[in-house]
Design an enzyme around this catalytic site. Structure first.
Site, PDB file in Angstrom:
ATOM      1  N   PHE A 225      13.968  -8.935 -10.483  1.00 52.84           N
ATOM      2  CA  PHE A 225      14.871  -8.215  -9.946  1.00 52.84           C
ATOM      3  C   PHE A 225      15.432  -8.650  -8.531  1.00 52.84           C
ATOM      4  O   PHE A 225      14.610  -8.954  -7.647  1.00 52.84           O
ATOM      5  CB  PHE A 225      14.403  -6.658  -9.753  1.00 52.84           C
ATOM      6  CG  PHE A 225      15.262  -5.714  -9.259  1.00 52.84           C
ATOM      7  CD1 PHE A 225      15.630  -4.841 -10.032  1.00 52.84           C
ATOM      8  CD2 PHE A 225      15.457  -5.595  -7.910  1.00 52.84           C
ATOM      9  CE1 PHE A 225      16.679  -3.894  -9.620  1.00 52.84           C
ATOM     10  CE2 PHE A 225      16.187  -4.436  -7.339  1.00 52.84           C
ATOM     11  CZ  PHE A 225      16.881  -3.921  -8.098  1.00 52.84           C
ATOM     12  N   ASP A 334      12.750 -14.946  -2.979  1.00 53.51           N
ATOM     13  CA  ASP A 334      13.237 -13.375  -2.687  1.00 53.51           C
ATOM     14  C   ASP A 334      12.075 -12.755  -2.128  1.00 53.51           C
ATOM     15  O   ASP A 334      11.077 -12.353  -3.079  1.00 53.51           O
ATOM     16  CB  ASP A 334      13.694 -12.749  -3.804  1.00 53.51           C
ATOM     17  CG  ASP A 334      14.219 -11.448  -3.611  1.00 53.51           C
ATOM     18  OD1 ASP A 334      13.736 -10.704  -2.767  1.00 53.51           O
ATOM     19  OD2 ASP A 334      14.995 -10.966  -4.565  1.00 53.51           O
ATOM     20  N   LYS A 365      13.626  -4.131   3.278  1.00 50.68           N
ATOM     21  CA  LYS A 365      12.352  -3.297   3.100  1.00 50.68           C
ATOM     22  C   LYS A 365      11.283  -3.255   4.381  1.00 50.68           C
ATOM     23  O   LYS A 365      11.896  -2.899   5.248  1.00 50.68           O
ATOM     24  CB  LYS A 365      11.552  -3.517   2.025  1.00 50.68           C
ATOM     25  CG  LYS A 365      12.428  -3.301   0.501  1.00 50.68           C
ATOM     26  CD  LYS A 365      11.764  -3.239  -0.799  1.00 50.68           C
ATOM     27  CE  LYS A 365      12.294  -3.076  -1.977  1.00 50.68           C
ATOM     28  NZ  LYS A 365      12.518  -1.573  -2.213  1.00 50.68           N
ATOM     29  N   THR A 389      31.246  -6.052   7.993  1.00 50.31           N
ATOM     30  CA  THR A 389      31.553  -5.333   9.460  1.00 50.31           C
ATOM     31  C   THR A 389      30.113  -5.440  10.251  1.00 50.31           C
ATOM     32  O   THR A 389      30.213  -5.815  11.446  1.00 50.31           O
ATOM     33  CB  THR A 389      31.841  -3.809   9.132  1.00 50.31           C
ATOM     34  OG1 THR A 389      33.161  -3.807   8.455  1.00 50.31           O
ATOM     35  CG2 THR A 389      32.167  -3.358  10.336  1.00 50.31           C
TER      36      THR A 389
END
Length: 508
Positions: A225, A334, A365, A389
């Site tokens: 994931f 990851d 997280k 941004t």
């Protein structure tokens, strides 16, 4: 005294443990609160309630009312219950019906040092920090004066080995999405060499065609994931509901080892399983190259989290890193869910003992902000190539710097190792006593999990536990995962194990 800076609403029901106060300060503590006498070597304040306190079932009537309200505005079917964060403290989450629960899920593994930590409250109350929280800049074009200094104090102070560059983002998905882009740019620049970008490349990329949009791919693993944005979804393979109805990319998907437990009883079988998966990785890279689709990078989680807490050996990851190097692929780790200390090391991939570090490491997280570290060769060669941004939020870097101070001061990496050992030992004991309900207990640090017989049993156990005052999370098809904060200690583990043992004994 320290507690004078904390809103009075925090104090009722609080237990202070391992406190390094003077006798004069202790005499000033409000009546009804206690400081347990013990050595306070590296701990200033261990801020917590003394246990769960349940008043209604969960979700209670107030939560159900609020769920109905929210569902009129958006699909709120995923909501478990509504929370009272003003009353939540340490390892305990309080809901709007006044239920106080030991939280072993911690907002999907994203609360580093507990709810309402005094150090973070104090940080927010310092006048010199107000501007950082009020004025959110477009960091790519108008960063604040102290931005580089803040990055050095926070993210760069815990940068993985060999990675000197960092880009901040707002979430895990955009961290991986932009890491993919950095990898593709790096790979194209390798192919281009010293040649300039051609007019054909500039024109063809505007209509989504090669050579401006080269046919590159990221290799990922079944069960992985990596996020829900379009590129990330092509590498996400944990649940169908994440991907259904969304167009995707023809990128290679390798099998991830499915280890047998207990590990010591299946050494040969697990080695063969890992060898099979590594062989398939190489085969896929070659197969896709023959299809004129180049695997520019490999992405992997140190522990597949959403996919069911799937582990592999340190040797597996070392060999995977070798394969990436052999085929000229970037190696992306990851660490969105595993980073920040929960495995006993700040980065889970540190357990592998890599000679050559990862090329790119993504995070979010527990790190308070999203982003990715990378080797200097992956640095974009022009402005606006990795850009949005906000590019994160300076206030999150400020908070992360404070979190890192607490982690070091209170030795929370070692705490994760010790508390995790207590938790996993207890789970293994429950597994021996209730093998029809618990299997494949596994973990590293507090990053623990076990399997249940099926999805229905898993969901029922989570619901019962919640109504007994413990918040747990599910993952994969039938696993229950533990994602406590870094201030989760042995006594919290034993408290949970006692409650869960009673649940298992009476489970029907």
């Amino acid at each position: 005294p320290w507690w004078a800076v904390i809103p009075t609403s925090i104090l009722p029901g609080v237990v202070l443990k391992a406190c390094s106060f003077s006798s004069a300060e202790i005499s000033l503590l409000p009546t009804g609160h206690r400081c347990i006498s013990q050595a306070a070597a590296k701990i200033d304040v261990d801020f917590d309630y003394d246990g769960p306190l349940m008043k209604t079932e969960v979700p209670g009537p107030r939560s159900r009312e609020l769920m109905k309200q929210l569902n009129g505005i958006q699909n709120a079917e995923a909501v478990h219950f509504f929370c009272n964060y003003e009353e939540s403290r340490g390892n305990y989450l309080v809901d709007v019906d006044g239920n106080r629960m030991l939280d072993l899920y911690s907002q999907i593994s994203s609360i580093p040092i507990g709810y309402s930590h005094p150090s973070l409250i104090k940080l927010l109350q310092q006048p010199q920090n107000l501007s950082t929280f009020i004025n959110r800049p477009a960091l790519g074009i108008l960063p604040p004066e102290n931005f580089a200094e803040r990055l050095k104090e926070s993210l760069l102070s815990v940068a993985p080995k060999g990675l000197s560059q960092v880009v901040t983002m707002s979430c895990g998905s955009c961290s991986n999405e932009n890491a993919f882009k950095a990898i593709f740019m790096w790979y194209r620049n390798k192919e281009r060499g010293h040649n300039n970008v051609t007019k054909e490349e500039l024109e063809s990329c505007m209509i989504n065609q090669p050579p401006g949009c080269p046919d590159y791919a990221m290799l990922s693993f079944m069960g992985g994931f990596h996020g829900r944005t379009m590129g990330c979804l092509a590498t996400t393979h944990s649940k169908a509901i994440h991907k259904l109805d969304i167009p995707s990319l023809d990128w290679p998907i390798a099998p991830f080892p499915r280890l047998k437990y207990p590990l010591e009883d299946f050494v040969k079988e697990n080695q063969q399983e890992e060898a099979r998966c590594l062989e398939e990785v190489e085969d896929l890279i070659v197969k896709y190259r023959k299809k004129k689709k180049i695997v520019a990078g490999i992405i992997v989680e140190p522990i597949q989290s959403e996919g069911g807490d799937n582990h592999a050996s340190d040797d597996f990851f070392r060999k995977l890193r070798d394969i990436a190097r052999k085929h000229g692929c970037a190696f992306l780790v990851d660490e969105v869910q595993t980073g920040g200390g929960c495995t006993g090391k700040f980065w889970a991939h540190e357990h592998w003992g890599l000679d050559d570090p990862a090329d790119v490491v993504t995070f979010s997280k527990k790190m308070m902000t999203g982003g990715f570290f990378h080797k200097e060769e992956f640095r974009p060669n022009a402005p606006y190539r990795i850009f949005n941004t906000w590019l994160g939020d300076p206030s999150k870097n400020l908070m992360l710097a404070e979190v890192i101070k607490v982690i070091k001061r209170e030795d929370l990496l070692n705490n994760a190792t010790h508390a995790g050992k207590a938790l996993l030992t207890g789970l293994l004991d429950l597994q021996a006593r209730y093998p029809h309900l618990i299997s494949r207990a596994r973990g590293r640090g507090t990053f623990c999990s076990f399997d249940t017989p099926n999805d229905a049993t898993r969901n029922k156990l989570i619901t019962i536990a919640r109504n007994k005052g413990v918040v747990l999370g599910g993952c994969g098809d039938r696993s229950i995962r533990f994602r406590p904060t870094l201030i989760f200690k042995d006594h919290h583990a034993h408290l949970f194990l006692n409650i869960f043992s009673d649940i298992l004994a009476n489970f029907k």
